[in-house]
Design a protein around this motif. Structure first.
Motif, PDB file in Angstrom:
ATOM      1  N   ILE A 137       0.858  -1.180   0.000  1.00  0.00           N
ATOM      2  CA  ILE A 137       0.000   0.000   0.000  1.00  0.00           C
ATOM      3  C   ILE A 137       0.894   1.230   0.000  1.00  0.00           C
ATOM      4  O   ILE A 137       1.710   1.408   0.904  1.00  0.00           O
ATOM      5  N   ARG A 138       0.752   2.049  -1.029  1.00  0.00           N
ATOM      6  CA  ARG A 138       1.580   3.247  -1.104  1.00  0.00           C
ATOM      7  C   ARG A 138       1.115   4.244  -0.053  1.00  0.00           C
ATOM      8  O   ARG A 138      -0.061   4.582   0.026  1.00  0.00           O
ATOM      9  N   ILE A 139       2.048   4.713   0.766  1.00  0.00           N
ATOM     10  CA  ILE A 139       1.706   5.621   1.862  1.00  0.00           C
ATOM     11  C   ILE A 139       1.148   6.940   1.318  1.00  0.00           C
ATOM     12  O   ILE A 139       0.286   7.552   1.921  1.00  0.00           O
ATOM     13  N   GLY A 140       1.600   7.340   0.123  1.00  0.00           N
ATOM     14  CA  GLY A 140       1.120   8.569  -0.504  1.00  0.00           C
ATOM     15  C   GLY A 140      -0.228   8.425  -1.203  1.00  0.00           C
ATOM     16  O   GLY A 140      -0.801   9.407  -1.661  1.00  0.00           O
ATOM     17  N   ASN A 141      -0.710   7.196  -1.299  1.00  0.00           N
ATOM     18  CA  ASN A 141      -2.005   6.899  -1.918  1.00  0.00           C
ATOM     19  C   ASN A 141      -3.098   7.750  -1.267  1.00  0.00           C
ATOM     20  O   ASN A 141      -3.205   7.803  -0.052  1.00  0.00           O
ATOM     21  N   THR A 142      -3.910   8.428  -2.085  1.00  0.00           N
ATOM     22  CA  THR A 142      -4.893   9.386  -1.560  1.00  0.00           C
ATOM     23  C   THR A 142      -5.868   8.741  -0.586  1.00  0.00           C
ATOM     24  O   THR A 142      -6.113   9.261   0.503  1.00  0.00           O
ATOM     25  N   ALA A 143      -6.419   7.602  -0.974  1.00  0.00           N
ATOM     26  CA  ALA A 143      -7.385   6.919  -0.111  1.00  0.00           C
ATOM     27  C   ALA A 143      -6.736   6.600   1.235  1.00  0.00           C
ATOM     28  O   ALA A 143      -7.308   6.836   2.293  1.00  0.00           O
ATOM     29  N   PHE A 144      -5.511   6.082   1.166  1.00  0.00           N
ATOM     30  CA  PHE A 144      -4.806   5.718   2.387  1.00  0.00           C
ATOM     31  C   PHE A 144      -4.524   6.941   3.251  1.00  0.00           C
ATOM     32  O   PHE A 144      -4.810   6.957   4.444  1.00  0.00           O
ATOM     33  N   SER A 145      -3.980   7.998   2.619  1.00  0.00           N
ATOM     34  CA  SER A 145      -3.532   9.154   3.413  1.00  0.00           C
ATOM     35  C   SER A 145      -4.694   9.988   3.947  1.00  0.00           C
ATOM     36  O   SER A 145      -4.551  10.653   4.964  1.00  0.00           O
ATOM     37  N   THR A 146      -5.857   9.933   3.292  1.00  0.00           N
ATOM     38  CA  THR A 146      -6.990  10.728   3.779  1.00  0.00           C
ATOM     39  C   THR A 146      -7.962   9.914   4.620  1.00  0.00           C
ATOM     40  O   THR A 146      -8.562  10.430   5.549  1.00  0.00           O
ATOM     41  N   ARG A 147      -8.142   8.621   4.288  1.00  0.00           N
ATOM     42  CA  ARG A 147      -9.171   7.836   4.951  1.00  0.00           C
ATOM     43  C   ARG A 147      -8.659   6.878   6.014  1.00  0.00           C
ATOM     44  O   ARG A 147      -9.436   6.368   6.817  1.00  0.00           O
ATOM     45  N   LEU A 148      -7.329   6.632   6.015  1.00  0.00           N
ATOM     46  CA  LEU A 148      -6.792   5.732   7.040  1.00  0.00           C
ATOM     47  C   LEU A 148      -5.795   6.409   7.962  1.00  0.00           C
ATOM     48  O   LEU A 148      -5.890   6.288   9.175  1.00  0.00           O
ATOM     49  N   LEU A 149      -4.838   7.116   7.362  1.00  0.00           N
ATOM     50  CA  LEU A 149      -3.759   7.711   8.154  1.00  0.00           C
ATOM     51  C   LEU A 149      -4.253   8.562   9.328  1.00  0.00           C
ATOM     52  O   LEU A 149      -3.756   8.409  10.440  1.00  0.00           O
ATOM     53  N   PRO A 150      -5.251   9.444   9.132  1.00  0.00           N
ATOM     54  CA  PRO A 150      -5.683  10.288  10.254  1.00  0.00           C
ATOM     55  C   PRO A 150      -6.636   9.580  11.231  1.00  0.00           C
ATOM     56  O   PRO A 150      -6.993  10.153  12.254  1.00  0.00           O
ATOM     57  N   VAL A 151      -7.038   8.358  10.924  1.00  0.00           N
ATOM     58  CA  VAL A 151      -8.080   7.693  11.707  1.00  0.00           C
ATOM     59  C   VAL A 151      -7.494   6.847  12.838  1.00  0.00           C
ATOM     60  O   VAL A 151      -6.612   6.022  12.598  1.00  0.00           O
ATOM     61  N   ARG A 152      -8.008   7.073  14.027  1.00  0.00           N
ATOM     62  CA  ARG A 152      -7.527   6.325  15.205  1.00  0.00           C
ATOM     63  C   ARG A 152      -7.639   4.821  14.979  1.00  0.00           C
ATOM     64  O   ARG A 152      -8.694   4.313  14.642  1.00  0.00           O
ATOM     65  N   GLY A 153      -6.514   4.130  15.182  1.00  0.00           N
ATOM     66  CA  GLY A 153      -6.539   2.677  15.143  1.00  0.00           C
ATOM     67  C   GLY A 153      -6.426   2.061  13.755  1.00  0.00           C
ATOM     68  O   GLY A 153      -6.179   0.869  13.626  1.00  0.00           O
ATOM     69  N   ALA A 154      -6.605   2.870  12.700  1.00  0.00           N
ATOM     70  CA  ALA A 154      -6.677   2.296  11.345  1.00  0.00           C
ATOM     71  C   ALA A 154      -5.348   1.690  10.890  1.00  0.00           C
ATOM     72  O   ALA A 154      -5.288   0.533  10.465  1.00  0.00           O
ATOM     73  N   VAL A 155      -4.285   2.474  11.000  1.00  0.00           N
ATOM     74  CA  VAL A 155      -2.978   1.970  10.577  1.00  0.00           C
ATOM     75  C   VAL A 155      -2.526   0.846  11.512  1.00  0.00           C
ATOM     76  O   VAL A 155      -1.936  -0.137  11.082  1.00  0.00           O
ATOM     77  N   GLU A 156      -2.894   0.985  12.796  1.00  0.00           N
ATOM     78  CA  GLU A 156      -2.577  -0.071  13.764  1.00  0.00           C
ATOM     79  C   GLU A 156      -3.234  -1.394  13.370  1.00  0.00           C
ATOM     80  O   GLU A 156      -2.664  -2.465  13.564  1.00  0.00           O
ATOM     81  N   CYS A 157      -4.434  -1.297  12.793  1.00  0.00           N
ATOM     82  CA  CYS A 157      -5.097  -2.515  12.307  1.00  0.00           C
ATOM     83  C   CYS A 157      -4.258  -3.188  11.221  1.00  0.00           C
ATOM     84  O   CYS A 157      -4.112  -4.413  11.204  1.00  0.00           O
ATOM     85  N   LEU A 158      -3.714  -2.379  10.327  1.00  0.00           N
ATOM     86  CA  LEU A 158      -2.866  -2.936   9.273  1.00  0.00           C
ATOM     87  C   LEU A 158      -1.628  -3.608   9.871  1.00  0.00           C
ATOM     88  O   LEU A 158      -1.228  -4.684   9.442  1.00  0.00           O
ATOM     89  N   PHE A 159      -1.034  -2.962  10.889  1.00  0.00           N
ATOM     90  CA  PHE A 159       0.133  -3.560  11.543  1.00  0.00           C
ATOM     91  C   PHE A 159      -0.248  -4.876  12.226  1.00  0.00           C
ATOM     92  O   PHE A 159       0.488  -5.851  12.163  1.00  0.00           O
ATOM     93  N   GLU A 160      -1.413  -4.896  12.865  1.00  0.00           N
ATOM     94  CA  GLU A 160      -1.862  -6.139  13.513  1.00  0.00           C
ATOM     95  C   GLU A 160      -2.122  -7.236  12.486  1.00  0.00           C
ATOM     96  O   GLU A 160      -1.940  -8.410  12.764  1.00  0.00           O
ATOM     97  N   MET A 161      -2.562  -6.837  11.299  1.00  0.00           N
ATOM     98  CA  MET A 161      -2.767  -7.815  10.220  1.00  0.00           C
ATOM     99  C   MET A 161      -1.444  -8.415   9.768  1.00  0.00           C
ATOM    100  O   MET A 161      -1.406  -9.509   9.215  1.00  0.00           O
ATOM    101  N   GLY A 162      -0.357  -7.663   9.986  1.00  0.00           N
ATOM    102  CA  GLY A 162       0.953  -8.170   9.579  1.00  0.00           C
ATOM    103  C   GLY A 162       1.704  -7.268   8.618  1.00  0.00           C
ATOM    104  O   GLY A 162       2.815  -7.573   8.201  1.00  0.00           O
TER     105      GLY A 162
END
Length: 99
Positions: A44-69
């Motif tokens: 997942i590209r960190i600069g990806n618009t969906a990622f940077s606007t809809r996941l990066l600022p959201v509590r727990g979202a990126v942590e979910c990805l880390f927990e997924m592996g």
């Protein structure tokens, strides 16, 4: 009580934010589950618009990805070959249940 601190954290967001973020998380997870050998799905590209606007600022979202592996690289989050698809599925299902 969720078996995942990250999913519990994700659920602290407003319902609207939670639904948007979780939809994207499920999309990322399902792409890998459908085709585990697809390199593109595993990154997942960190600069990806969906990622940077809809996941990066959201509590727990990126942590979910880390927990997924997923692991953090320079420009991408990567789901490495050694990561457990079972773990990915587990977190994915926990998120789906909360929806």
């Amino acid at each position: 009580g969720s078996a995942s601190p990250a999913v519990a954290e994700l659920c602290q967001n407003t319902p609207e934010t939670f639904l948007e973020a979780s939809k994207l998380l499920l999309t990322y997870a399902d792409a890998i589950l459908r085709n585990p050998n697809d390199e593109a799905a595993r990154s997942i590209r960190i600069g990806n618009t969906a990622f940077s606007t809809r996941l990066l600022p959201v509590r727990g979202a990126v942590e979910c990805l880390f927990e997924m592996g997923f692991e953090e690289g320079e420009t991408h989050l990567i789901f490495p070959k050694k990561a457990s698809v079972e773990q990915l599925q587990k977190i994915r299902d926990l998120i789906a249940i909360e929806r």
